[in-house]
Design a protein around this motif. Structure first.
Motif, PDB file in Angstrom:
ATOM      1  N   PHE A  58     101.783  20.823  92.727  1.00  0.00           N
ATOM      2  CA  PHE A  58     101.208  19.877  91.769  1.00  0.00           C
ATOM      3  C   PHE A  58     102.074  19.737  90.510  1.00  0.00           C
ATOM      4  N   SER A  59     103.014  20.627  90.301  1.00  0.00           N
ATOM      5  CA  SER A  59     103.891  20.611  89.099  1.00  0.00           C
ATOM      6  C   SER A  59     103.111  20.437  87.800  1.00  0.00           C
ATOM      7  N   PRO A  60     102.224  21.363  87.500  1.00  0.00           N
ATOM      8  CA  PRO A  60     101.412  21.192  86.285  1.00  0.00           C
ATOM      9  C   PRO A  60     102.227  21.441  85.013  1.00  0.00           C
ATOM     10  N   ASN A  61     101.759  20.846  83.934  1.00  0.00           N
ATOM     11  CA  ASN A  61     102.353  21.142  82.624  1.00  0.00           C
ATOM     12  C   ASN A  61     101.613  22.281  81.936  1.00  0.00           C
ATOM     13  N   LYS A  62     100.300  22.192  81.923  1.00  0.00           N
ATOM     14  CA  LYS A  62      99.489  23.197  81.226  1.00  0.00           C
ATOM     15  C   LYS A  62      98.339  23.607  82.140  1.00  0.00           C
ATOM     16  N   ALA A  63      98.285  24.887  82.436  1.00  0.00           N
ATOM     17  CA  ALA A  63      97.324  25.353  83.444  1.00  0.00           C
ATOM     18  C   ALA A  63      96.417  26.443  82.887  1.00  0.00           C
TER      19      ALA A  63
ATOM     20  N   ALA B 136     105.371  32.756  85.694  1.00  0.00           N
ATOM     21  CA  ALA B 136     105.657  32.660  84.253  1.00  0.00           C
ATOM     22  C   ALA B 136     106.922  31.864  83.972  1.00  0.00           C
ATOM     23  N   ASN B 137     107.824  31.835  84.919  1.00  0.00           N
ATOM     24  CA  ASN B 137     109.117  31.193  84.654  1.00  0.00           C
ATOM     25  C   ASN B 137     109.261  29.853  85.370  1.00  0.00           C
ATOM     26  N   GLN B 138     108.128  29.146  85.512  1.00  0.00           N
ATOM     27  CA  GLN B 138     108.152  27.883  86.256  1.00  0.00           C
ATOM     28  C   GLN B 138     107.906  26.686  85.348  1.00  0.00           C
ATOM     29  N   GLY B 139     108.059  26.881  84.041  1.00  0.00           N
ATOM     30  CA  GLY B 139     107.882  25.756  83.119  1.00  0.00           C
ATOM     31  C   GLY B 139     106.439  25.324  82.942  1.00  0.00           C
ATOM     32  N   ILE B 140     105.508  26.219  83.232  1.00  0.00           N
ATOM     33  CA  ILE B 140     104.080  25.914  83.077  1.00  0.00           C
ATOM     34  C   ILE B 140     103.563  26.652  81.838  1.00  0.00           C
ATOM     35  N   GLU B 141     102.829  25.925  80.986  1.00  0.00           N
ATOM     36  CA  GLU B 141     102.173  26.591  79.858  1.00  0.00           C
ATOM     37  C   GLU B 141     100.837  27.141  80.343  1.00  0.00           C
ATOM     38  N   TRP B 142     100.721  28.451  80.387  1.00  0.00           N
ATOM     39  CA  TRP B 142      99.530  29.084  80.946  1.00  0.00           C
ATOM     40  C   TRP B 142      98.577  29.573  79.862  1.00  0.00           C
ATOM     41  N   VAL B 143      97.287  29.425  80.124  1.00  0.00           N
ATOM     42  CA  VAL B 143      96.251  30.128  79.366  1.00  0.00           C
ATOM     43  C   VAL B 143      95.402  30.873  80.394  1.00  0.00           C
ATOM     44  N   GLY B 144      95.134  32.124  80.145  1.00  0.00           N
ATOM     45  CA  GLY B 144      94.269  32.897  81.030  1.00  0.00           C
ATOM     46  C   GLY B 144      92.927  33.146  80.370  1.00  0.00           C
ATOM     47  N   VAL B 145      91.884  33.058  81.151  1.00  0.00           N
ATOM     48  CA  VAL B 145      90.533  33.352  80.666  1.00  0.00           C
ATOM     49  C   VAL B 145      89.939  34.418  81.559  1.00  0.00           C
ATOM     50  N   GLU B 146      89.415  35.462  80.961  1.00  0.00           N
ATOM     51  CA  GLU B 146      88.852  36.560  81.745  1.00  0.00           C
ATOM     52  C   GLU B 146      87.629  37.113  81.021  1.00  0.00           C
ATOM     53  N   GLY B 147      86.540  37.231  81.778  1.00  0.00           N
ATOM     54  CA  GLY B 147      85.279  37.685  81.189  1.00  0.00           C
ATOM     55  C   GLY B 147      85.119  39.191  81.125  1.00  0.00           C
ATOM     56  N   VAL B 148      86.024  39.903  81.767  1.00  0.00           N
ATOM     57  CA  VAL B 148      85.923  41.370  81.813  1.00  0.00           C
ATOM     58  C   VAL B 148      86.966  41.939  80.840  1.00  0.00           C
ATOM     59  N   PRO B 149      86.511  42.534  79.743  1.00  0.00           N
ATOM     60  CA  PRO B 149      87.464  42.969  78.708  1.00  0.00           C
ATOM     61  C   PRO B 149      88.580  43.866  79.236  1.00  0.00           C
ATOM     62  N   ALA B 150      88.251  44.800  80.110  1.00  0.00           N
ATOM     63  CA  ALA B 150      89.276  45.735  80.596  1.00  0.00           C
ATOM     64  C   ALA B 150      90.361  45.019  81.401  1.00  0.00           C
TER      65      ALA B 150
ATOM     66  N   GLY C 227      91.092  26.075  74.357  1.00  0.00           N
ATOM     67  CA  GLY C 227      92.035  24.986  74.117  1.00  0.00           C
ATOM     68  C   GLY C 227      91.672  23.753  74.919  1.00  0.00           C
ATOM     69  N   GLY C 228      92.667  22.957  75.263  1.00  0.00           N
ATOM     70  CA  GLY C 228      92.404  21.721  75.998  1.00  0.00           C
ATOM     71  C   GLY C 228      93.713  21.177  76.529  1.00  0.00           C
ATOM     72  N   GLY C 229      93.625  19.997  77.114  1.00  0.00           N
ATOM     73  CA  GLY C 229      94.831  19.341  77.617  1.00  0.00           C
ATOM     74  C   GLY C 229      95.353  19.940  78.911  1.00  0.00           C
ATOM     75  N   PHE C 230      94.501  20.619  79.663  1.00  0.00           N
ATOM     76  CA  PHE C 230      94.942  21.216  80.934  1.00  0.00           C
ATOM     77  C   PHE C 230      95.027  20.142  82.010  1.00  0.00           C
ATOM     78  N   ASP C 231      96.142  20.125  82.718  1.00  0.00           N
ATOM     79  CA  ASP C 231      96.191  19.233  83.883  1.00  0.00           C
ATOM     80  C   ASP C 231      95.943  20.008  85.182  1.00  0.00           C
ATOM     81  N   LEU C 232      95.747  21.305  85.043  1.00  0.00           N
ATOM     82  CA  LEU C 232      95.392  22.116  86.217  1.00  0.00           C
ATOM     83  C   LEU C 232      94.494  23.272  85.791  1.00  0.00           C
ATOM     84  N   VAL C 233      93.441  23.483  86.580  1.00  0.00           N
ATOM     85  CA  VAL C 233      92.617  24.686  86.447  1.00  0.00           C
ATOM     86  C   VAL C 233      92.677  25.399  87.792  1.00  0.00           C
ATOM     87  N   VAL C 234      92.962  26.692  87.758  1.00  0.00           N
ATOM     88  CA  VAL C 234      93.034  27.484  88.983  1.00  0.00           C
ATOM     89  C   VAL C 234      91.975  28.578  88.935  1.00  0.00           C
TER      90      VAL C 234
END
Lengths: 225, 225
Positions: free
Chosen positions: A50-55, A70-84, A113-120
């Motif tokens: 899909f060649s995402p920009n921001k995922a 990490a080295n594929q030119g994708i701006e990543w944000v991670g969300v995780e509900g488990v603190p550990a 944030g916002g502007g995601f073109d991909l959610v995984v």
């Protein structure tokens, strides 16, 4: 379809908090064969196709997916509900990792944030209620954005083929004292009904195969917002 | 995915011509348990839920479906490519039954009329090539028309989970000398790709369960033209 009791979601999060160390070792040491042979590569390929920009990595766990791409030119944000687990993911420094459970994300989607073109969501949709989450995601994606969901292939599980709560004991993981995880099983038909209720469009189903059996290792739903 | 040889479709039709008497007895005497307990009722319900005015039974076989829903205010047309089965279906006098195989239907869709708001294919899409058929059906349906496809649930078959030609020996049918039928197995993912290629929209998946095992007896794809 059996409705789970109210504490289902909190027990699910608790089990992951308790299993965080064991899970992190299992992933980082490549102990889960189906992930090593099949499902890791399958979700990576689906993302790269899909060649995402921001995922957004929804339920990123200890962060392997973001690290691996990490080295594929994708701006990543991670969300995780488990603190550990979020803490483990943050160690790599490859992306912003937010400690937010899905209830918090539903209440305030823009906290990630916002502007995601991909959610995984890679094996991370174990909750009974997902419709509010899907509706919340709409608020932070761009037009034409995609959602990729990798999950257990419903047909590969034994027992009655009925949506409802199940338990995972992690017996197959061998050593370590794992806490049983409650999770919600969905039939294929119910996955589709859920997507339709959220006005999401299923584009394709990918069914990556285990090399030794040529049976499905997982199901990847490729969805358009 | 393995491409079948050129004679695949003709061998498929030949096998049904050879098996027409045995098949007609099997259906009319209720010898196929999964059909009796589950799949007959499942397709009937899916049809009635849509309340069609004019329906095409595509590959109607010996005609049980039209007979069973003859008094529901639906104008039925049956199409059957196997002369011996079409003749059986015509005996009941409940609908117009045309002896046309899919190749003839693709070449001249209007030979079976037009104005259908429902097309039903009940275990009758066994061919390797279906895209031309789906494109042909577009020419004889009304806006908003539905296509209901009942088929074997791909996950319930053993062996490599790969689309390609297979053989049915009818060994489970017990007595009688059945001719082996070639048929084309499609994975779920490939069913969806096929629908998408024909610009058909999958609305839902119904997975009726066998009462004794609570495992899927079949798959019903509810599709919009």
């Amino acid at each position: 379809m059996t409705a789970p009791d109210k504490s289902f979601e909190s027990k699910l999060l608790e089990s992951w908090q308790a299993n965080a160390e064991l899970w992190t070792s299992a992933i980082r040491e490549g102990k889960i064969q189906s992930r090593e042979t099949t499902t890791h590569a399958a979700i990576q390929q689906a993302i790269l196709a899909f060649s995402p920009n921001k995922a957004l990595d929804l339920g990123c766990g200890e962060g392997w997916l973001i690290r691996s791409l990490a080295n594929q030119g994708i701006e990543w944000v991670g969300v995780e509900g488990v603190p550990a687990l979020a803490e483990k993911a943050r160690e790599s420094g490859k992306a912003e990792i937010l400690t937010l459970n899905y209830a918090a994300l539903v209440a305030e989607p823009h906290r990630c944030g916002g502007g995601f073109d991909l959610v995984v969501a890679n094996f991370s949709l174990l909750e009974a209620e997902l419709l509010p989450l899907f509706l919340g995601l709409r608020k932070i994606v761009t037009p034409g954005a995609r959602l990729l969901i990798q999950t257990l292939h419903p047909c590969t599980l034994e027992g009655p083929y009925l949506s409802g709560p199940r338990s995972e004991s992690f017996a197959a993981m061998g050593s370590g004292t794992w806490q049983t995880m409650p999770w919600y099983f969905r039939t294929l038909g119910d996955w589709l009904d859920l997507l339709r209720a959220a006005d999401l469009k299923l584009l394709s189903l990918c069914e990556p195969l285990l090399p030794e059996t040529l049976r499905p290792a997982s199901l990847i739903l490729e969805v358009a917002f």
